[in-house]
Design a protein around this motif. Sequence first.
Motif, PDB file in Angstrom:
ATOM      1  N   TYR A 229       9.355   8.951  -0.261  1.00 37.04           N
ATOM      2  CA  TYR A 229       8.294   9.047  -0.155  1.00 37.04           C
ATOM      3  C   TYR A 229       7.889   8.145   0.815  1.00 37.04           C
ATOM      4  CZ  TYR A 229       3.759  11.042   0.182  1.00 37.04           C
ATOM      5  OH  TYR A 229       2.094  11.636   0.650  1.00 37.04           O
ATOM      6  N   ALA A 230       8.039   6.946  -0.113  1.00 35.72           N
ATOM      7  CA  ALA A 230       7.486   5.341   0.328  1.00 35.72           C
ATOM      8  C   ALA A 230       7.754   4.698   1.600  1.00 35.72           C
ATOM      9  CB  ALA A 230       7.022   4.836  -0.836  1.00 35.72           C
ATOM     10  N   GLU A 231       8.804   5.332   1.329  1.00 36.18           N
ATOM     11  CA  GLU A 231       9.495   5.150   3.036  1.00 36.18           C
ATOM     12  C   GLU A 231       9.709   6.478   3.945  1.00 36.18           C
ATOM     13  OE1 GLU A 231      14.315   6.220   1.511  1.00 36.18           O
ATOM     14  OE2 GLU A 231      14.867   4.136   0.301  1.00 36.18           O
ATOM     15  N   LYS A 232       9.169   6.790   3.787  1.00 32.39           N
ATOM     16  CA  LYS A 232       8.648   8.067   5.240  1.00 32.39           C
ATOM     17  C   LYS A 232       7.477   7.273   5.320  1.00 32.39           C
ATOM     18  CE  LYS A 232      10.616  12.287   3.507  1.00 32.39           C
ATOM     19  NZ  LYS A 232       9.633  13.893   2.858  1.00 32.39           N
ATOM     20  N   LEU A 233       6.659   6.938   4.445  1.00 36.19           N
ATOM     21  CA  LEU A 233       5.096   6.024   4.265  1.00 36.19           C
ATOM     22  C   LEU A 233       5.391   5.090   5.174  1.00 36.19           C
ATOM     23  CD1 LEU A 233       3.149   6.860   1.362  1.00 36.19           C
ATOM     24  CD2 LEU A 233       2.793   7.500   4.423  1.00 36.19           C
ATOM     25  N   ILE A 234       6.631   4.340   4.648  1.00 36.19           N
ATOM     26  CA  ILE A 234       7.289   2.837   5.730  1.00 36.19           C
ATOM     27  C   ILE A 234       7.170   3.114   6.942  1.00 36.19           C
ATOM     28  CG2 ILE A 234       8.348   0.797   6.043  1.00 36.19           C
ATOM     29  CD1 ILE A 234       7.802   1.529   2.574  1.00 36.19           C
ATOM     30  N   ALA A 235       7.534   4.323   7.410  1.00 38.74           N
ATOM     31  CA  ALA A 235       8.610   4.561   8.717  1.00 38.74           C
ATOM     32  C   ALA A 235       7.770   4.369   9.752  1.00 38.74           C
ATOM     33  CB  ALA A 235       9.768   5.453   8.504  1.00 38.74           C
ATOM     34  N   SER A 236       6.107   5.438   8.976  1.00 44.71           N
ATOM     35  CA  SER A 236       5.572   5.672  10.015  1.00 44.71           C
ATOM     36  C   SER A 236       4.029   4.511  10.127  1.00 44.71           C
ATOM     37  CB  SER A 236       4.590   7.105   9.515  1.00 44.71           C
ATOM     38  OG  SER A 236       4.142   7.214   8.867  1.00 44.71           O
ATOM     39  N   SER A 237       4.260   3.749   9.574  1.00 44.48           N
ATOM     40  CA  SER A 237       3.563   2.569   9.314  1.00 44.48           C
ATOM     41  C   SER A 237       3.941   1.712   9.904  1.00 44.48           C
ATOM     42  CB  SER A 237       2.582   2.416   7.614  1.00 44.48           C
ATOM     43  OG  SER A 237       2.092   2.945   7.145  1.00 44.48           O
ATOM     44  N   ILE A 238       5.046   1.207   9.556  1.00 43.49           N
ATOM     45  CA  ILE A 238       5.984   0.009  10.381  1.00 43.49           C
ATOM     46  C   ILE A 238       6.908   0.195  11.091  1.00 43.49           C
ATOM     47  CG2 ILE A 238       6.602  -2.104   9.974  1.00 43.49           C
ATOM     48  CD1 ILE A 238       5.389  -2.141   6.561  1.00 43.49           C
ATOM     49  N   PRO A 239       6.929   1.300  12.353  1.00 45.16           N
ATOM     50  CA  PRO A 239       7.941   1.621  13.060  1.00 45.16           C
ATOM     51  C   PRO A 239       9.284   0.066  13.322  1.00 45.16           C
ATOM     52  CG  PRO A 239       5.542   1.726  14.274  1.00 45.16           C
ATOM     53  CD  PRO A 239       5.583   0.894  13.175  1.00 45.16           C
TER      54      PRO A 239
ATOM     55  N   ALA B 144       1.473  -1.236   0.172  1.00 43.30           N
ATOM     56  CA  ALA B 144       0.039   0.168   0.344  1.00 43.30           C
ATOM     57  C   ALA B 144       0.170   1.127  -0.243  1.00 43.30           C
ATOM     58  CB  ALA B 144      -0.943  -0.234   1.189  1.00 43.30           C
ATOM     59  N   ASP B 145       1.786   1.099   0.726  1.00 38.41           N
ATOM     60  CA  ASP B 145       2.632   2.614   0.627  1.00 38.41           C
ATOM     61  C   ASP B 145       3.041   2.709  -0.462  1.00 38.41           C
ATOM     62  OD1 ASP B 145       1.782   3.164   2.807  1.00 38.41           O
ATOM     63  OD2 ASP B 145       3.513   1.968   4.422  1.00 38.41           O
ATOM     64  N   ALA B 146       4.160   1.594  -0.970  1.00 37.55           N
ATOM     65  CA  ALA B 146       5.120   1.330  -2.698  1.00 37.55           C
ATOM     66  C   ALA B 146       3.449   2.077  -3.701  1.00 37.55           C
ATOM     67  CB  ALA B 146       5.493   0.153  -2.537  1.00 37.55           C
ATOM     68  N   ALA B 147       2.256   1.997  -3.325  1.00 35.89           N
ATOM     69  CA  ALA B 147       1.427   2.472  -4.536  1.00 35.89           C
ATOM     70  C   ALA B 147       1.453   3.693  -4.156  1.00 35.89           C
ATOM     71  CB  ALA B 147       0.121   1.335  -4.396  1.00 35.89           C
TER      72      ALA B 147
ATOM     73  N   VAL C  70       1.530   3.668 -22.321  1.00 40.55           N
ATOM     74  CA  VAL C  70       0.989   4.112 -21.322  1.00 40.55           C
ATOM     75  C   VAL C  70       2.143   4.461 -20.203  1.00 40.55           C
ATOM     76  CG1 VAL C  70      -0.490   4.473 -19.271  1.00 40.55           C
ATOM     77  CG2 VAL C  70      -1.499   3.104 -21.069  1.00 40.55           C
ATOM     78  N   PRO C  71       2.819   5.984 -20.046  1.00 38.53           N
ATOM     79  CA  PRO C  71       3.722   6.438 -19.028  1.00 38.53           C
ATOM     80  C   PRO C  71       3.190   6.378 -17.703  1.00 38.53           C
ATOM     81  CG  PRO C  71       2.326   8.314 -20.024  1.00 38.53           C
ATOM     82  CD  PRO C  71       2.218   7.045 -20.387  1.00 38.53           C
ATOM     83  N   LEU C  72       4.966   5.419 -16.716  1.00 39.10           N
ATOM     84  CA  LEU C  72       3.789   4.779 -15.560  1.00 39.10           C
ATOM     85  C   LEU C  72       5.092   5.521 -14.959  1.00 39.10           C
ATOM     86  CD1 LEU C  72       2.858   1.438 -15.932  1.00 39.10           C
ATOM     87  CD2 LEU C  72       1.028   2.993 -15.669  1.00 39.10           C
ATOM     88  N   VAL C  73       4.457   4.799 -14.044  1.00 38.16           N
ATOM     89  CA  VAL C  73       5.921   5.644 -12.156  1.00 38.16           C
ATOM     90  C   VAL C  73       6.027   4.173 -11.716  1.00 38.16           C
ATOM     91  CG1 VAL C  73       6.273   6.960 -10.700  1.00 38.16           C
ATOM     92  CG2 VAL C  73       5.691   7.820 -12.065  1.00 38.16           C
ATOM     93  N   GLU C  74       7.006   3.439 -11.850  1.00 34.99           N
ATOM     94  CA  GLU C  74       6.795   2.445 -10.824  1.00 34.99           C
ATOM     95  C   GLU C  74       7.609   2.678  -9.398  1.00 34.99           C
ATOM     96  OE1 GLU C  74       7.519  -1.758 -12.841  1.00 34.99           O
ATOM     97  OE2 GLU C  74       9.696  -1.159 -12.066  1.00 34.99           O
ATOM     98  N   VAL C  75       7.673   1.997  -8.154  1.00 32.21           N
ATOM     99  CA  VAL C  75       8.209   2.494  -6.416  1.00 32.21           C
ATOM    100  C   VAL C  75       8.453   0.655  -6.600  1.00 32.21           C
ATOM    101  CG1 VAL C  75       7.558   3.089  -4.696  1.00 32.21           C
ATOM    102  CG2 VAL C  75       7.810   4.585  -6.356  1.00 32.21           C
ATOM    103  N   ARG C  76       9.497   0.423  -6.355  1.00 33.54           N
ATOM    104  CA  ARG C  76      10.060  -0.993  -6.011  1.00 33.54           C
ATOM    105  C   ARG C  76      10.401  -0.983  -4.397  1.00 33.54           C
ATOM    106  NH1 ARG C  76      10.242  -5.114  -9.328  1.00 33.54           N
ATOM    107  NH2 ARG C  76      10.345  -4.671 -11.271  1.00 33.54           N
ATOM    108  N   CYS C  77       9.748  -1.595  -3.209  1.00 32.54           N
ATOM    109  CA  CYS C  77       9.895  -1.867  -1.835  1.00 32.54           C
ATOM    110  C   CYS C  77      10.483  -2.848  -1.509  1.00 32.54           C
ATOM    111  CB  CYS C  77       9.484  -0.663  -1.399  1.00 32.54           C
ATOM    112  SG  CYS C  77       8.435   0.778  -1.684  1.00 32.54           S
ATOM    113  N   GLU C  78      11.546  -2.897  -0.774  1.00 36.93           N
ATOM    114  CA  GLU C  78      12.072  -3.829   0.207  1.00 36.93           C
ATOM    115  C   GLU C  78      12.197  -3.671   1.609  1.00 36.93           C
ATOM    116  OE1 GLU C  78      16.451  -5.200  -1.626  1.00 36.93           O
ATOM    117  OE2 GLU C  78      14.846  -5.851  -2.631  1.00 36.93           O
ATOM    118  N   VAL C  79      12.050  -5.264   2.153  1.00 36.53           N
ATOM    119  CA  VAL C  79      12.034  -4.593   3.264  1.00 36.53           C
ATOM    120  C   VAL C  79      12.541  -6.095   4.471  1.00 36.53           C
ATOM    121  CG1 VAL C  79       9.975  -4.789   4.411  1.00 36.53           C
ATOM    122  CG2 VAL C  79      11.524  -3.676   6.143  1.00 36.53           C
ATOM    123  N   ALA C  80      13.459  -6.147   5.176  1.00 33.20           N
ATOM    124  CA  ALA C  80      14.179  -7.434   5.323  1.00 33.20           C
ATOM    125  C   ALA C  80      12.824  -7.228   7.180  1.00 33.20           C
ATOM    126  CB  ALA C  80      15.629  -7.277   5.952  1.00 33.20           C
TER     127      ALA C  80
END
Length: 140
Positions: free
Chosen positions: A77-87, A55-58, A105-115
């Motif tokens: 921006y996604a990293e900030k959201l993740i930091a507030s969503s999953i402490p 959800a935060d990556a989207a 169609v032009p897109l923006v792609e955000v890739r996130c990974e967490v351990a």
Amino acid sequence: MFPARVRARASASRPASERGSAVVEFVLVGTLLLFLFLGVIQVGVVLHIRNTLAADAAEGARHAANLNMADDSGGPYAEKLIASSIPGRADTRCTSAATTNASGVPLVEVRCEVAVPLTVLPGGARTTISVVGHAVKETP
């Protein structure tokens, strides 16, 4: 509750070699049930983190897809959201880039990974969860 004669028959019907076996069976079955319960909790935690991460990556992709935003602004921006969503997830890495789909169609792609630590397994085992978020880029 039971007459003494019935109680005496119940204890006399068990061989002496089986006395105390209920305690051992309880410990063995209880251990298996404990690990099963902890495994179910671990799966729930991993799925919760994965869904929140997606959800935060989207949302980061939607942020970067706005008209006057840079394509690479979605990752931070996604990293900030993740930091507030999953402490406690300081090891999150998110990147964003412009791309196109099969139709052009032009897109923006955000890739996130967490351990994520696996608390049920001994030795501090970890697994890495990776998600991708897409959003259609606004064009003037």
